[in-house]
Design a protein around this motif. Structure first.
Motif: not given
Length: 100
Positions: A59-60, A63-64
Motif C-alpha cells: 500500500h505504501s 502511494g509512492y
C-alpha cells in the motif's frame, strides 16, 4: 455343577520393563507432538503477521508510485517551459547580435 472351581489363567504382572519403556516412549511422542502443534501455530501466526506487513508495504509503495507519477508530470511540464524559455532567450540574443 455348583461344585466347580474356576481356575484363572496366569497373567503377566503389569508394568514390566517393556511396558515401562513403551509408556515412556508414548509420553515422549505425545510431548513432541504437542510441541510441534505449538510451533506450527506460532509459525502460522508469524506468517499472518508477515502477510499483514507485506500488504502494508504494498500500500505504501503504491502511494509512492502515485506521488512519483505526479512528480514526473510536473517535471515534464517544467522541462517544456524551460525549453520554451531557452528558445525565447536564444531569439532575444540573436536579435541583439543582429542589431549591432
Amino acid at each position: 455343577m455348583t461344585d466347580a472351581v474356576i481356575i484363572p489363567f496366569p497373567s503377566r504382572a503389569p508394568g514390566g520393563p517393556a511396558a515401562m519403556r513403551l509408556q515412556t516412549a508414548l509420553e515422549s511422542l505425545q510431548t513432541a507432538l504437542d510441541e510441534q502443534r505449538r510451533a506450527l501455530s506460532d509459525w502460522r501466526f508469524a506468517m499472518t503477521e508477515l502477510g499483514i506487513g507485506v500488504a502494508g508495504l504494498g500500500h505504501s509503495l503504491a502511494g509512492y508510485q502515485d506521488a512519483l507519477c505526479v512528480l514526473d508530470g510536473k517535471l515534464t511540464d517544467l522541462n517544456g517551459t524551460a525549453g520554451q524559455l531557452e528558445c525565447w532567450a536564444d531569439t532575444v540574443l540573436a536579435e541583439g547580435d543582429a542589431g549591432r
